[in-house]
Motif scaffolding. Structure first.
Motif, short mmCIF file in Angstrom:
data_model
loop_
_atom_site.label_atom_id
_atom_site.label_comp_id
_atom_site.label_asym_id
_atom_site.label_seq_id
_atom_site.Cartn_x
_atom_site.Cartn_y
_atom_site.Cartn_z
N GLU A 244 0.83 -1.19 0.00
CA GLU A 244 0.00 0.00 0.00
C GLU A 244 0.87 1.25 0.00
OE1 GLU A 244 -3.91 -1.40 2.50
OE2 GLU A 244 -2.09 -0.95 3.65
N PRO A 245 0.39 2.35 -0.59
CA PRO A 245 1.15 3.60 -0.54
C PRO A 245 1.34 4.06 0.89
CG PRO A 245 -0.58 3.71 -2.20
CD PRO A 245 -0.83 2.47 -1.40
N SER A 246 2.47 4.69 1.16
CA SER A 246 2.78 5.17 2.50
C SER A 246 2.04 6.46 2.81
CB SER A 246 4.28 5.40 2.64
OG SER A 246 4.59 6.04 3.87
N ASN A 247 1.85 6.71 4.10
CA ASN A 247 1.40 8.03 4.53
C ASN A 247 2.59 8.99 4.45
OD1 ASN A 247 2.90 7.86 7.08
ND2 ASN A 247 1.30 6.46 7.75
N PRO A 248 2.36 10.30 4.59
CA PRO A 248 3.46 11.26 4.39
C PRO A 248 4.61 11.13 5.39
CG PRO A 248 1.34 12.37 4.21
CD PRO A 248 1.06 10.99 4.70
N LEU A 249 4.38 10.53 6.56
CA LEU A 249 5.44 10.38 7.54
C LEU A 249 6.24 9.10 7.38
CD1 LEU A 249 3.67 11.57 10.83
CD2 LEU A 249 5.37 12.81 9.48
N GLY A 250 5.71 8.16 6.61
CA GLY A 250 6.37 6.86 6.51
C GLY A 250 6.09 5.97 7.70
N PHE A 251 5.07 6.31 8.49
CA PHE A 251 4.69 5.49 9.64
C PHE A 251 3.99 4.23 9.16
CE2 PHE A 251 4.39 8.08 13.80
CZ PHE A 251 5.60 8.70 13.54
N VAL A 252 4.57 3.07 9.48
CA VAL A 252 3.88 1.81 9.23
C VAL A 252 2.58 1.82 10.03
CG1 VAL A 252 4.00 -0.69 9.46
CG2 VAL A 252 6.04 0.60 8.81
N PRO A 253 1.46 1.39 9.45
CA PRO A 253 0.18 1.42 10.18
C PRO A 253 0.12 0.33 11.26
CG PRO A 253 -0.12 0.44 8.03
CD PRO A 253 1.29 0.94 8.06
N ALA A 254 0.80 0.58 12.35
CA ALA A 254 0.86 -0.37 13.47
C ALA A 254 0.38 0.32 14.74
CB ALA A 254 2.28 -0.88 13.65
N LYS A 255 -0.19 -0.45 15.65
CA LYS A 255 -0.74 0.11 16.89
C LYS A 255 0.31 0.88 17.68
CE LYS A 255 -4.53 -3.18 17.54
NZ LYS A 255 -5.13 -4.19 18.44
N SER A 256 1.55 0.40 17.64
CA SER A 256 2.60 1.01 18.44
C SER A 256 2.96 2.41 17.95
CB SER A 256 3.85 0.13 18.42
OG SER A 256 4.28 -0.12 17.09
N TRP A 257 2.66 2.72 16.68
CA TRP A 257 3.02 4.01 16.11
C TRP A 257 1.82 4.94 15.93
CZ3 TRP A 257 7.29 3.34 11.83
CH2 TRP A 257 8.36 2.59 12.37
N GLU A 258 0.62 4.37 15.85
CA GLU A 258 -0.55 5.16 15.51
C GLU A 258 -0.80 6.29 16.50
OE1 GLU A 258 -3.65 2.28 15.24
OE2 GLU A 258 -3.21 1.77 13.15
N GLU A 259 -0.56 6.04 17.80
CA GLU A 259 -0.85 7.06 18.80
C GLU A 259 0.09 8.27 18.69
OE1 GLU A 259 -0.12 6.07 22.92
OE2 GLU A 259 1.26 4.46 22.35
N TYR A 260 1.19 8.10 17.98
CA TYR A 260 2.15 9.19 17.81
C TYR A 260 1.96 9.95 16.49
CZ TYR A 260 4.64 7.01 21.70
OH TYR A 260 4.97 6.47 22.92
N TYR A 261 1.03 9.48 15.69
CA TYR A 261 0.81 10.09 14.37
C TYR A 261 -0.03 11.35 14.56
CZ TYR A 261 -0.16 10.25 9.33
OH TYR A 261 -0.24 10.61 8.01
N ASP A 262 0.58 12.52 14.39
CA ASP A 262 -0.10 13.79 14.62
C ASP A 262 -0.80 14.25 13.34
OD1 ASP A 262 -0.84 16.45 15.11
OD2 ASP A 262 0.81 16.74 16.52
N LYS A 263 -2.11 14.05 13.30
CA LYS A 263 -2.87 14.38 12.10
C LYS A 263 -2.83 15.88 11.80
CE LYS A 263 -6.05 10.46 12.54
NZ LYS A 263 -7.46 10.04 12.73
N ASN A 264 -2.75 16.70 12.84
CA ASN A 264 -2.70 18.14 12.62
C ASN A 264 -1.41 18.55 11.91
OD1 ASN A 264 -5.21 18.62 13.84
ND2 ASN A 264 -4.29 18.72 15.89
N VAL A 265 -0.30 17.96 12.33
CA VAL A 265 0.98 18.25 11.68
C VAL A 265 0.95 17.79 10.23
CG1 VAL A 265 3.43 17.66 11.64
CG2 VAL A 265 2.33 18.24 13.81
N VAL A 266 0.41 16.58 10.01
CA VAL A 266 0.34 16.05 8.65
C VAL A 266 -0.57 16.92 7.78
CG1 VAL A 266 -0.38 14.08 7.25
CG2 VAL A 266 0.86 13.70 9.39
N SER A 267 -1.69 17.36 8.35
CA SER A 267 -2.62 18.21 7.59
C SER A 267 -1.98 19.53 7.20
CB SER A 267 -3.87 18.46 8.43
OG SER A 267 -4.76 19.34 7.77
N GLN A 268 -1.15 20.07 8.09
CA GLN A 268 -0.55 21.37 7.84
C GLN A 268 0.66 21.31 6.92
OE1 GLN A 268 0.33 23.49 11.44
NE2 GLN A 268 1.02 25.34 10.39
N TYR A 269 1.47 20.24 7.07
CA TYR A 269 2.74 20.21 6.34
C TYR A 269 2.89 19.01 5.39
CZ TYR A 269 3.98 23.50 10.06
OH TYR A 269 3.99 24.55 10.92
#
Length: 583
Positions: free
Chosen positions: A342-367
């Protein structure tokens, strides 16, 4: 201790699923780190089929090393099957599984206490105690050449008040790093290793290894490693788990095509190769994959395109930003991988539970960014990269430039992906060309910083914390060669302090999330690398001899058999599969 984590991350991925094109990365690594030939202590034997599991996808050179202190050299399974860690880790559930340790807890901000299980033993019958754990850590203090010795820059002491208790005291608590280490550092027997010479510690093959794990060193030949079940394994009683295969035969399978044929004929039980034609395999040969439908595979790591920010005009962040908008990884997923990725998100965060809580949607939306070639063109226009009559852009000062995208020759999936990226960059006026040097040249250019653009994913795999990703992406620039990430040599003021702030914040806290957000903002504002797609945990299993494989319907284990990864699911898979009833 950035070096420890970087070495381990490289180990975990280089011995695993780097390029889907047949694990050529493993071949390249093993050819430089292991001898090309091995002795053949025993004749190949025919084992009873319903007692024997045949596996492939993580062994690319004749077995020649079982040393847990040099895990990048060790045969897959050395750690996990023979040697064990204090905890195992389940990436699917983001759970630490008490293993040698019955429990572990922070008793203060700088003290971590481990309580070992009752009845732990080594495979030679000797008890495994807190002294073995203490020895495992302190031997790295005595021998700074051991890969995890930098830990002693922040580990103050290891105390053993009794045979079951180990108390670790830290000068600075690297919470995320320590969390990761709990399931990475294999515990070794003091009574065997304390008398070894320095040369044996660092260079010894450790044949006929004595560990504490569910399997024993049995035999090997030029094309296989054979493990035999440890019927006296401590975990049978303590964990209520019994290894199902009497033997695990890990094979050198020379190519994806060979693996495909063996899987179809039931000669290979579990494969960690990238294989095409998954729908056909599932429909006509009853092959099991983790997911029933695309992508079929668990996203395991992210392929990044590193950008050499020390070169002109790649030092121009607007050019880097435009490239991020110009690339459409969905085309790669469809055309190259048949939607097994699957295509990556802009941060390159693998969609795993251990990383999801650190994924800042506001930062991604802005930058953040997404595929938008018109926006890419607009960014280039505004930045002064003028489009000539030939459809090719020049630098703001009017100079022509051409970018090379480097991936190793023979990694056919990455080669095709690089061609697609080059075409997409050309579509917005950036002159780019895919180049395919042999692996040694690719690695030399990558580490010495002589490349323009280059694919890599050696430190992006899912772990218990996204700190490992930033430890790799922002690895400090220390010399002429960058072996452990940050290949494009990106740096801004205070960057290493920001990485340290995440490491030193307790996982899951607001403090840790804020620290991660700052790193995410730096990454997206500067784009030192472009995340492209999630490489899969390639997993295909035959049901001819064994069944009850882990799937999305019963996700009891992460189905991985790559080196350095058994303790994240492969060992547990050996406890739960069942011999085919109809055999």
């Amino acid at each position: 201790m950035r070096r420890l984590l970087s070495v381990l991350l490289v180990l975990m991925l280089v011995t695993g699923a780097l390029a889907g094109c047949g694990q050529k990365s493993q071949e390249a690594a093993d050819k430089t780190q292991q001898s090309e030939t091995a002795q053949q202590p025993a004749q190949e034997t025919t084992y009873q089929r319903n007692e024997t599991l045949y596996a492939g996808g993580g062994l690319w050179a004749p077995p020649s090393n079982w040393n847990p202190l040099t895990p990048w050299n060790a045969v897959t399974g050395t750690v996990g099957l023979i040697y064990e860690t204090l905890f195992n880790y389940d990436p699917l559930k983001n759970e630490f599984i008490p293993w040698l340790a019955e429990k572990g807890e922070w008793t203060s901000d700088n003290t971590y206490q481990v309580t070992l299980r009752d009845g732990l033993t080594w495979s030679d019958g000797q008890p495994l105690t807190s002294e073995d754990v203490k020895f495992t850590f302190e031997i790295a203090k005595e021998h700074p050449e051991i890969y995890y010795s930098p830990m002693w820059q922040w580990l103050q002491s290891v105390d053993t008040p009794d045979n079951k208790t180990v108390v670790f005291k830290f000068s600075t608590s690297h919470y995320h790093e320590w969390q990761y280490n709990l399931y990475q550092i294999p515990i070794i027997p003091k009574h065997i290793w304390q008398n070894k010479s320095k040369d044996d510690l660092l260079n010894g093959a450790n044949e006929k290894a004595i560990g504490s794990g569910p399997y024993l060193f049995d035999t090997y030949s030029n094309d296989r490693m054979v493990y035999k079940r440890n019927d006296n394994w401590w975990g049978i009683k303590a964990l209520g788990l019994t290894p199902q295969p009497k033997r695990i035969v890990y094979l050198i399978v020379p190519s994806n095509n060979v693996a495909l044929g063996m899987l179809m004929k039931g000669e290979l039980d579990v494969s960690n190769f990238f294989l095409p034609g998954i729908p056909t395999l599932k429909a006509n040969y009853g092959i099991t994959t983790f997911y029933d439908n695309p992508p079929y595979m668990i996203p395991d790591n992210t392929v990044f395109m590193f950008i050499n920010v020390t070169k002109e005009p790649l030092s121009n962040v607007e050019l880097r930003r435009a490239m991020a908008y110009a690339i459409n990884p969905k085309v790669i997923a469809e055309k190259v991988y048949e939607n097994q990725v699957e295509p990556s998100n802009p941060l390159g965060f693998v969609p795993a539970k251990s990383w999801e809580e650190y994924y800042d949607k506001n930062v991604v939306s802005q930058y953040g960014f997404s595929y938008d070639p018109n926006k890419a063109k607009a960014i280039l226009d505004a930045a002064g990269f003028k489009l000539g009559n030939d459809g090719v852009r020049t630098t703001p000062d009017g100079k022509k430039f051409k970018l090379e995208i480097s991936v190793p020759y023979g990694w056919t999936d990455w080669m095709e992906a690089a061609k697609i990226v080059a075409d997409q960059l050309k579509a917005v006026g950036i002159d780019a060309e895919a180049k395919f040097p042999d692996y040694s040249k690719y690695w030399e250019d990558l580490t010495k910083g002589t490349f323009d653009l280059s694919f890599n994913n050696f430190g992006s795999q899912v772990t218990s914390t996204p700190w490992t990703l930033y430890n790799w992406l922002f690895n400090p620039i220390t010399g002429d060669a960058q072996y452990n990430g940050n290949f494009g040599r990106f740096d801004v003021e205070g960057l290493q302090d920001m990485v340290a702030a995440l490491n030193e914040a307790k996982p899951g806290t607001d403090e840790a999330k804020k620290a991660a957000s700052k790193l995410e903002e730096v990454f997206l504002k500067n784009i030192p690398a472009i995340p492209l797609w999630y490489n899969g945990l390639w997993f295909q299993a035959s049901n001819a001899a064994w069944e009850n494989w882990p799937t999305e319907h019963d996700p009891y284990a992460y189905p991985v058999t790559w080196g350095g990864r058994w303790q994240t699911g492969g060992t547990m898979m050996m406890m739960k599969i069942k011999p085919k009833a109809s055999q």
